[in-house]
Motif scaffolding. Structure first.
Motif, PDB file in Angstrom:
ATOM      1  N   GLY A   1     -22.444  65.461  49.022  1.00 44.14           N
ATOM      2  CA  GLY A   1     -23.234  64.250  49.179  1.00 44.14           C
ATOM      3  C   GLY A   1     -24.714  64.502  48.988  1.00 44.14           C
ATOM      4  N   GLY A   2     -25.511  63.497  49.345  1.00 41.05           N
ATOM      5  CA  GLY A   2     -26.938  63.588  49.094  1.00 41.05           C
ATOM      6  C   GLY A   2     -27.797  63.547  50.335  1.00 41.05           C
ATOM      7  N   VAL A   3     -27.218  63.878  51.504  1.00 40.30           N
ATOM      8  CA  VAL A   3     -27.928  63.793  52.778  1.00 40.30           C
ATOM      9  C   VAL A   3     -27.981  65.156  53.446  1.00 40.30           C
ATOM     10  N   ASP A   4     -29.115  65.458  54.068  1.00 45.57           N
ATOM     11  CA  ASP A   4     -29.202  66.624  54.948  1.00 45.57           C
ATOM     12  C   ASP A   4     -28.527  66.215  56.254  1.00 45.57           C
ATOM     13  N   TRP A   5     -27.245  66.536  56.381  1.00 41.41           N
ATOM     14  CA  TRP A   5     -26.439  66.019  57.484  1.00 41.41           C
ATOM     15  C   TRP A   5     -26.886  66.536  58.839  1.00 41.41           C
ATOM     16  N   GLU A   6     -27.324  67.769  58.908  1.00 36.89           N
ATOM     17  CA  GLU A   6     -27.791  68.320  60.183  1.00 36.89           C
ATOM     18  C   GLU A   6     -29.045  67.589  60.655  1.00 36.89           C
ATOM     19  N   ALA A   7     -29.960  67.337  59.727  1.00 38.11           N
ATOM     20  CA  ALA A   7     -31.180  66.602  60.078  1.00 38.11           C
ATOM     21  C   ALA A   7     -30.856  65.177  60.507  1.00 38.11           C
ATOM     22  N   ALA A   8     -29.899  64.549  59.816  1.00 38.78           N
ATOM     23  CA  ALA A   8     -29.511  63.183  60.169  1.00 38.78           C
ATOM     24  C   ALA A   8     -28.952  63.120  61.584  1.00 38.78           C
ATOM     25  N   ARG A   9     -28.148  64.119  61.957  1.00 39.18           N
ATOM     26  CA  ARG A   9     -27.609  64.151  63.329  1.00 39.18           C
ATOM     27  C   ARG A   9     -28.722  64.333  64.355  1.00 39.18           C
ATOM     28  N   GLU A  10     -29.633  65.237  64.076  1.00 40.02           N
ATOM     29  CA  GLU A  10     -30.729  65.492  65.008  1.00 40.02           C
ATOM     30  C   GLU A  10     -31.627  64.272  65.170  1.00 40.02           C
ATOM     31  N   LEU A  11     -31.803  63.518  64.092  1.00 42.59           N
ATOM     32  CA  LEU A  11     -32.648  62.321  64.134  1.00 42.59           C
ATOM     33  C   LEU A  11     -31.882  61.087  64.598  1.00 42.59           C
ATOM     34  N   GLU A  12     -30.571  61.263  64.872  1.00 41.69           N
ATOM     35  CA  GLU A  12     -29.699  60.187  65.338  1.00 41.69           C
ATOM     36  C   GLU A  12     -29.688  58.999  64.390  1.00 41.69           C
ATOM     37  N   ILE A  13     -29.570  59.329  63.098  1.00 42.84           N
ATOM     38  CA  ILE A  13     -29.485  58.301  62.063  1.00 42.84           C
ATOM     39  C   ILE A  13     -28.021  58.046  61.744  1.00 42.84           C
ATOM     40  N   CYS A  14     -27.681  56.797  61.602  1.00 37.36           N
ATOM     41  CA  CYS A  14     -26.314  56.415  61.237  1.00 37.36           C
ATOM     42  C   CYS A  14     -26.099  56.749  59.759  1.00 37.36           C
ATOM     43  N   ALA A  15     -25.380  57.839  59.511  1.00 37.44           N
ATOM     44  CA  ALA A  15     -25.161  58.281  58.131  1.00 37.44           C
ATOM     45  C   ALA A  15     -23.738  58.797  57.988  1.00 37.44           C
ATOM     46  N   TYR A  16     -23.043  58.327  56.954  1.00 36.99           N
ATOM     47  CA  TYR A  16     -21.650  58.708  56.768  1.00 36.99           C
ATOM     48  C   TYR A  16     -21.379  59.093  55.316  1.00 36.99           C
ATOM     49  N   LEU A  17     -20.682  60.221  55.145  1.00 34.33           N
ATOM     50  CA  LEU A  17     -20.201  60.630  53.831  1.00 34.33           C
ATOM     51  C   LEU A  17     -18.825  60.011  53.628  1.00 34.33           C
ATOM     52  N   CYS A  18     -18.649  59.309  52.529  1.00 31.63           N
ATOM     53  CA  CYS A  18     -17.423  58.536  52.314  1.00 31.63           C
ATOM     54  C   CYS A  18     -16.742  58.945  51.011  1.00 31.63           C
ATOM     55  N   PRO A  19     -16.073  60.093  50.983  1.00 34.13           N
ATOM     56  CA  PRO A  19     -15.383  60.497  49.763  1.00 34.13           C
ATOM     57  C   PRO A  19     -14.065  59.756  49.586  1.00 34.13           C
ATOM     58  N   SER A  20     -13.619  59.657  48.344  1.00 38.51           N
ATOM     59  CA  SER A  20     -12.300  59.094  48.021  1.00 38.51           C
ATOM     60  C   SER A  20     -12.075  57.701  48.597  1.00 38.51           C
ATOM     61  N   LEU A  21     -13.067  56.839  48.494  1.00 37.69           N
ATOM     62  CA  LEU A  21     -12.927  55.480  49.017  1.00 37.69           C
ATOM     63  C   LEU A  21     -11.776  54.694  48.378  1.00 37.69           C
ATOM     64  N   PRO A  22     -11.512  54.847  47.079  1.00 41.96           N
ATOM     65  CA  PRO A  22     -10.365  54.119  46.509  1.00 41.96           C
ATOM     66  C   PRO A  22      -9.046  54.487  47.177  1.00 41.96           C
ATOM     67  N   GLY A  23      -8.916  55.743  47.605  1.00 40.95           N
ATOM     68  CA  GLY A  23      -7.691  56.176  48.262  1.00 40.95           C
ATOM     69  C   GLY A  23      -7.557  55.656  49.676  1.00 40.95           C
ATOM     70  N   ILE A  24      -8.653  55.162  50.244  1.00 38.23           N
ATOM     71  CA  ILE A  24      -8.648  54.637  51.609  1.00 38.23           C
ATOM     72  C   ILE A  24      -8.486  53.121  51.623  1.00 38.23           C
ATOM     73  N   TYR A  25      -9.286  52.442  50.789  1.00 31.82           N
ATOM     74  CA  TYR A  25      -9.347  50.989  50.850  1.00 31.82           C
ATOM     75  C   TYR A  25      -8.550  50.272  49.750  1.00 31.82           C
ATOM     76  N   ALA A  26      -8.242  50.956  48.655  1.00 25.26           N
ATOM     77  CA  ALA A  26      -7.487  50.301  47.581  1.00 25.26           C
ATOM     78  C   ALA A  26      -6.501  51.266  46.944  1.00 25.26           C
ATOM     79  N   PRO A  27      -5.692  51.958  47.756  1.00 27.61           N
ATOM     80  CA  PRO A  27      -4.800  52.984  47.178  1.00 27.61           C
ATOM     81  C   PRO A  27      -3.734  52.420  46.250  1.00 27.61           C
ATOM     82  N   LYS A  28      -3.233  51.220  46.555  1.00 27.51           N
ATOM     83  CA  LYS A  28      -2.174  50.659  45.711  1.00 27.51           C
ATOM     84  C   LYS A  28      -2.716  50.256  44.352  1.00 27.51           C
ATOM     85  N   SER A  29      -3.805  49.513  44.334  1.00 23.64           N
ATOM     86  CA  SER A  29      -4.402  49.105  43.060  1.00 23.64           C
ATOM     87  C   SER A  29      -4.784  50.317  42.228  1.00 23.64           C
ATOM     88  N   SER A  30      -5.392  51.313  42.883  1.00 23.56           N
ATOM     89  CA  SER A  30      -5.832  52.514  42.173  1.00 23.56           C
ATOM     90  C   SER A  30      -4.642  53.321  41.666  1.00 23.56           C
TER      91      SER A  30
END
Length: 299
Positions: A249-278
């Motif tokens: 991804g494109g985020v410094d995840w450790e820094a985001a946690r320390e700064l308490e920023i809402c940040a999420y890495l979302c890989p393979s979204l088609p397999g989660i939200y549209a697996p049948k269509s995909s």
């Protein structure tokens, strides 16, 4: 190609996520003989046969269909079934001349071995039509994820998209349709001009630090660490970062946690939200190209 088994299958579907399940079901429903290994069991058609091992699957089918993200480390084939480990080397060692291998984001080392062994190799993500369809599913998944993460409407919110490639363009259009205020940040002048032509404000990365505090949602599509600590310190405490770029991804995840920023890495979204269509779209593409394989082998 013929293996050591008395029963041959048309397709061996291995690993992956729920997209592989619906892909296998689609092929089976069209009366193809389907063998599976390392796939999820939920919703899998009962008539899809289970292979005893990766070797069994590979040597029993003319065509092997791997995950959309074939391997994350070049050694293991991606699978959510931890009890069914699958090594890339084992797969390639078992495949023979004239077989077909499908997958996505296939490493160059795998491509070279397939070329040397005269194996027909097809990378889903190098096919424009499949990649565009994948971008649609990814964009829709990103919107759903953003709505899940914050208890507010997207309507009227300020959204920033980092990068303006294929997936970012589809995402921007989806967000515009939800009446958000979209801005894009891109390195290339041509991408920024395209964003403006599409009706969005644009900026380059040199001005990002000055403008980033104003955004409620930040969607990253750039597969490089863009949001480092210095930039994250300027992000609004109420903001949400949805990262849909390839891992890590494109985020410094450790820094985001320390700064308490809402940040999420979302890989393979088609397999989660549209697996049948995909999955169905992938199966259709496999059948289209499988016919070409047969024509080539027959020459």
């Amino acid at each position: 190609m013929r293996g050591n088994h008395s029963v041959m299958y048309d397709f061996a579907v291995i690993g992956g996520d729920r997209r592989q399940v619906y892909l296998a079901n689609y092929l089976r429903n069209r009366r193809y003989r389907v063998l599976v290994y390392g796939t999820e069991e939920q919703d899998l058609d009962r008539e899809c046969k289970r292979a005893k091992s990766l070797l069994d699957a590979v040597t029993s089918a003319d065509c092997v269909i791997g995950p959309v993200v074939f391997s994350k480390d070049g050694k293991q084939i991606v699978s959510k079934q931890k009890k069914c480990p699958m090594k890339v080397g084992e797969l390639l060692g078992a495949m023979k001349r004239g077989q077909s291998l499908f997958g996505g984001c296939i490493p160059r080392e795998v491509q070279k071995i397939c070329d040397d062994k005269e194996i027909f190799l097809y990378d889903f993500m190098s096919m424009d039509d499949v990649a565009i369809y994948n971008a649609i599913a990814t964009a829709e998944g990103a919107v759903v994820k953003a709505m899940e993460l914050k208890p507010v409407n997207l309507h009227g919110s300020r959204c920033l998209i980092l990068g303006y490639g294929r997936c970012a363009r589809v995402l921007a259009a989806k967000l515009k349709g939800l009446n958000t205020r979209v801005s894009i940040c891109a390195r290339r002048e041509a991408a920024r001009s395209q964003g403006e032509a599409d009706g969005f404000d644009s900026m380059d990365f040199q001005t990002l630090a000055r403008q980033i505090p104003q955004f409620d949602y930040i969607f990253n599509t750039v597969p490089a660490v863009i949001l480092k600590e210095d930039l994250l310190k300027r992000v609004s405490k109420e903001a949400c970062i949805v990262d849909i770029a390839s891992m890590p991804g494109g985020v410094d995840w450790e820094a985001a946690r320390e700064l308490e920023i809402c940040a999420y890495l979302c890989p393979s979204l088609p397999g989660i939200y549209a697996p049948k269509s995909s999955g169905i779209r992938l199966a259709e593409k496999v059948l289209e190209l499988k016919g070409r394989d047969q024509n080539e082998v027959g020459k």
